[in-house]
Design an enzyme around this catalytic site. Structure first.
Site, PDB file in Angstrom:
ATOM      1  N   SER A  49     -64.995  17.491 -13.573  1.00 49.39           N
ATOM      2  CA  SER A  49     -65.296  17.201 -14.964  1.00 49.39           C
ATOM      3  C   SER A  49     -64.905  18.378 -15.826  1.00 49.39           C
ATOM      4  O   SER A  49     -65.217  19.524 -15.500  1.00 49.39           O
ATOM      5  CB  SER A  49     -66.780  16.934 -15.133  1.00 49.39           C
ATOM      6  OG  SER A  49     -67.040  15.595 -14.875  1.00 49.39           O
ATOM      7  N   HIS A  66     -70.628  15.988 -21.210  1.00 50.85           N
ATOM      8  CA  HIS A  66     -71.679  15.906 -20.197  1.00 50.85           C
ATOM      9  C   HIS A  66     -71.834  17.210 -19.413  1.00 50.85           C
ATOM     10  O   HIS A  66     -72.862  17.428 -18.783  1.00 50.85           O
ATOM     11  CB  HIS A  66     -71.519  14.677 -19.294  1.00 50.85           C
ATOM     12  CG  HIS A  66     -70.502  14.790 -18.203  1.00 50.85           C
ATOM     13  ND1 HIS A  66     -69.236  14.266 -18.294  1.00 50.85           N
ATOM     14  CD2 HIS A  66     -70.572  15.351 -16.974  1.00 50.85           C
ATOM     15  CE1 HIS A  66     -68.573  14.500 -17.177  1.00 50.85           C
ATOM     16  NE2 HIS A  66     -69.353  15.150 -16.351  1.00 50.85           N
ATOM     17  N   ASP A 115     -65.635  12.326 -24.278  1.00 55.20           N
ATOM     18  CA  ASP A 115     -66.487  13.193 -23.468  1.00 55.20           C
ATOM     19  C   ASP A 115     -65.981  14.641 -23.488  1.00 55.20           C
ATOM     20  O   ASP A 115     -65.441  15.137 -22.504  1.00 55.20           O
ATOM     21  CB  ASP A 115     -66.539  12.654 -22.032  1.00 55.20           C
ATOM     22  CG  ASP A 115     -67.679  13.263 -21.230  1.00 55.20           C
ATOM     23  OD1 ASP A 115     -68.258  14.271 -21.672  1.00 55.20           O
ATOM     24  OD2 ASP A 115     -67.988  12.722 -20.147  1.00 55.20           O
TER      25      ASP A 115
END
Ligand code: ARG
Ligand code: GLU
Length: 721
Positions: free
Chosen positions: A632, A84, A220
């Site tokens: 992230s 992402h 991810d």
């Protein structure tokens, strides 16, 4: 100055207990943090994590495009971050013919790696405290404006005078709401190429339904590579650039995690607000979040439906949709969590204790009225804060035509400031509009606007919006660029006579003349109160533990792999497996489809060297590390300094942790490094990438050969020999 010394003493005077939560400055870990890490099982030292003079773990960590974190995993500059986080880049290389979003992408050689405009990776070279220098320029007799001007000037001076190489950059950041300051020396690499990404059915498996939720089965991750010039220095993209050779790259553990294992997450958390008064948390969760959630919900209704009908729109709107959906859901979770955990009451209780301590210590004069000042300030703030925030949602985040109207307004304003100003603004707006139009669908945008604008101004009807989109020329790229080219008078006339400008003018004027100035003014008053409140809390309640709120600087958060109990009689395990993907599998679904090849790999248990001791393929695990947006892509690091996973989310019950961290239910979610390796190797057939990496077995006794290898690399300290 004196404040500053007290500050230091406070840190030393704390009793040692099992630390839960916190985002710590990596250059200040020696002492209490180091002891706590040891107690949690760490074998590495504070110096292994951050060392200004020798290579250390921090040399493998980058700020990925300013909003995410990445880490170097080979001596050829191979970089790991989240799917992402690389989503915009993957999207920009995707088309109906080469749909990398859908099918994934694997470069089979350096030549196939894809360059990206406007993508950078920034390393932290050194961190220095500059609190004394900064605070020496302000005094109590200055007003807010004077203080800010003096701080800005000192900051510019410190940046200018920083001891650094030509290719390095310097920056100063405020900590503890302006009670502490650090200078950062950094290196920014701007040639970062896409190397590999799994299909979205792996990298974004579960999409919005599973976002912010555990148990999770998302792979991810995405792989990039940093390139440098021939001297290994930062350089803009060039064919002559070569793979960057890092000072350190993270070895990757094949031994996985067990419950209670030590974990350290090292990255760039963006923003937290741990020390707000109850009144502020009430305002955020009861006024600002709900109105913004409603706007986004209405926008997503339309965007989601169009994306599922049309592949071209799916590709065009992929990043936009993900951005809108992510915080839409986060705010919902935050509101639920604040309510369920009774956070506002807990804050009020804390405030009572705070006031008692202020009184007991005879400090009423300095601190006794802080909370009532907050009350008054937030009350005045509320209408401006809510409406300004809604304005930004409507005019920036969710519709693009209205965003264009904002740019038109600015361009027209610049004409009042003279020819030069206008020409500069004109030169800026055209490439900006080209970027917007690249992923613009006028009909989708219109439907979104019809849905959300009445939430901002109930006087505006759907019909009006429909007419607006029909009559403006600014839904058409060619006509828009034409209208904005040429001399001032022509352009201003084209803007003024267009229905888009006529529609938006009053709203934007209100934003510039009322909403924004009042917001800024009260915001800086609140910031000053917050600064004093921060000092006061640390002074009168020194037994509490205070870490500086996240501010997009490099931080360490440590904890353990741990399940949790979300509600009565339910316990969530700390790890998920590939079997769970098949349990969630819905053939053809836009969120839960699974690639055939992955199903076969699971059925044949074809896991290579990457399965766990029970022959199962682990996917995700959770821990007690305190993280936030920006974390992230942060590496999850084991007790020895090896990579064990990649941080990418938080659990539903804990999404409120930016405002209120509850160690019982707040968990960060990581994808297991072994799943990443498995997907690269077995699914992507990109085994050549694995060969670049340094795979280790810290839990088994290392063979002599491995020890030799680590010693040669200078990283033997991290192995358990
Ligand atoms: N919630 C995670 C984060 O805050 C992951 C977001 C990925 N986007 C999505 N819409 N699934 O960034
Ligand atoms: N997904 C978030 C990000 O983009 C990290 C998860 C979180 O907010 O905790 O940084």
């Amino acid at each position: 100055m004196i404040k500053n010394i007290k500050f230091l003493l406070l840190f030393i005077a704390f009793p040692i207990f099992a630390q839960q939560g916190g985002m710590w400055v990596p250059s200040l870990l020696e002492g209490q943090n180091e002891t706590e890490m040891k107690n949690l099982g760490a074998k590495i030292t504070a110096q292994d994590i951050y060392d200004a003079n020798n290579s250390s773990l921090k040399d493998a960590i980058v700020h990925f495009n300013g909003g995410c974190t990445g880490e170097v995993i080979s001596d050829q500059g191979l970089l790991l971050t989240n799917h992402h986080c690389g989503f915009g880049q993957i999207q920009s290389h995707s088309s109906l013919e080469n749909d990398y979003l859908k099918n994934g992408f694997w470069a089979m050689s350096l030549e196939e790696e894809l360059p990206n405009e406007n993508l950078y990776a920034r390393f932290i070279i050194r961190i220095e405290e500059v609190t004394e220098e900064m605070l020496s320029v302000i005094s109590e007799d200055m007003d807010l404006r004077e203080k800010q001007a003096a701080l800005d000037q000192k900051q510019a001076e410190l940046i200018n005078q920083a001891d650094k190489e030509l290719w390095q950059e310097a920056n100063v950041k405020s900590f503890y709401a302006g009670n502490q300051y650090f200078l950062f020396i950094t290196e920014k690499y701007e040639d970062v190429r896409l190397v590999g990404a799994p299909p979205s059915s792996i990298g974004k498996f579960g999409s919005d339904t599973d976002n912010w939720v555990w148990p999770r089965h998302t792979g991810d991750f995405a792989v990039f590579r940093i390139y440098a010039d021939k001297d290994n220095k930062p350089a803009k993209y060039s064919e002559d650039n070569v793979p960057y050779q890092p000072k350190h790259s993270l070895p990757i553990s094949l031994d996985g995690v067990e419950e209670d294992d030590f974990t350290l997450v090292f990255g760039f958390p963006g923003r937290t607000n741990q020390y707000l008064p109850a009144v502020a948390v009430e305002q955020i969760t009861q006024k600002i979040n709900p109105s913004n959630i409603e706007i986004r919900e209405k926008a997503l209704e339309q965007i989601d439906a169009f994306m599922q009908q049309d592949d071209q729109i799916r590709i065009q709107y992929a990043s936009k949709q993900a951005r809108i959906a992510n915080y839409w859901k986060k705010w919902k979770g935050e509101n639920l969590g604040i309510e369920k955990s009774g956070a506002i009451q807990t804050k009020k209780d804390f405030e009572k204790r705070f006031m008692q301590a202020v009184k007991a210590q005879g400090k009423q004069e300095a601190y006794g009225n802080l909370l009532s000042i907050f009350e008054a300030q937030y009350q005045e703030f509320e209408p401006f804060a809510v409406k300004r925030s809604n304005f930004l949602e409507v005019f920036f985040t969710n519709t693009e035509l209205l965003q264009i109207s904002f740019r038109l307004y600015q361009l027209k304003q610049s004409a009042n400031q003279g020819e030069n100003q206008f020409q500069q603004a004109q030169a800026n707006i055209i490439p900006m509009l080209e970027r917007v139009y690249k992923n613009f669908n006028a009909y989708v945008d219109q439907k979104v606007a019809e849905n959300i604008f009445p939430l901002y101004d109930e006087q505006v009807s759907t019909k009006q919006i429909e007419k607006l989109y029909k009559n403006t020329i600014f839904t058409n790229q060619k006509m828009a660029i034409e209208a904005l080219s040429g001399d001032v008078d022509k352009v201003v006339k084209a803007i003024e006579t267009d229905p888009l400008y006529q529609f938006a003018e009053d709203y934007i004027t209100e934003f510039y003349q009322i909403l924004n100035p009042n917001y800024q003014r009260i915001q800086s008053e609140i910031a000053e109160t917050q600064k004093i409140y921060m000092t006061a809390m640390m002074e009168v309640l020194p037994e509490e533990r205070y870490f500086p709120d996240a501010n997009s600087t490099l931080r360490v958060t440590y904890g353990q792999v741990n399940g949790y109990q979300p509600r009565d009689a339910v316990y969530y395990n700390h790890v998920t497996y590939l079997e769970g993907v098949l349990e969630k599998y819905v053939p053809g679904d836009y969120e839960f489809d699974v690639p055939q090849k992955l199903i076969e790999l699971q059925e044949n248990k074809d896991f290579g060297a990457y399965a766990d001791a029970n022959g199962k393929m682990p996917i995700g695990f959770i821990g007690t590390n305190q993280t936030t947006g920006g974390n992230s892509g942060s590496p999850a690091i084991d007790a020895h300094g090896n990579l064990i996973g990649l941080n990418f989310d938080r659990v539903w019950e804990g999404t409120m942790s930016d405002l209120y961290y509850d160690p019982e239910i707040c968990r960060n979610i990581m994808v297991d490094a072994r799943y990443i390796l498995f997907i690269i190797d077995k699914f992507g057939n990109a085994g050549h990438l694995i060969e670049e990496m340094n795979l280790v077995h810290p839990k088994a006794n290392s063979t002599e050969q491995e020890v030799e290898k680590k010693k040669k690399k200078g990283w033997w300290i991290f192995g358990k020999n």
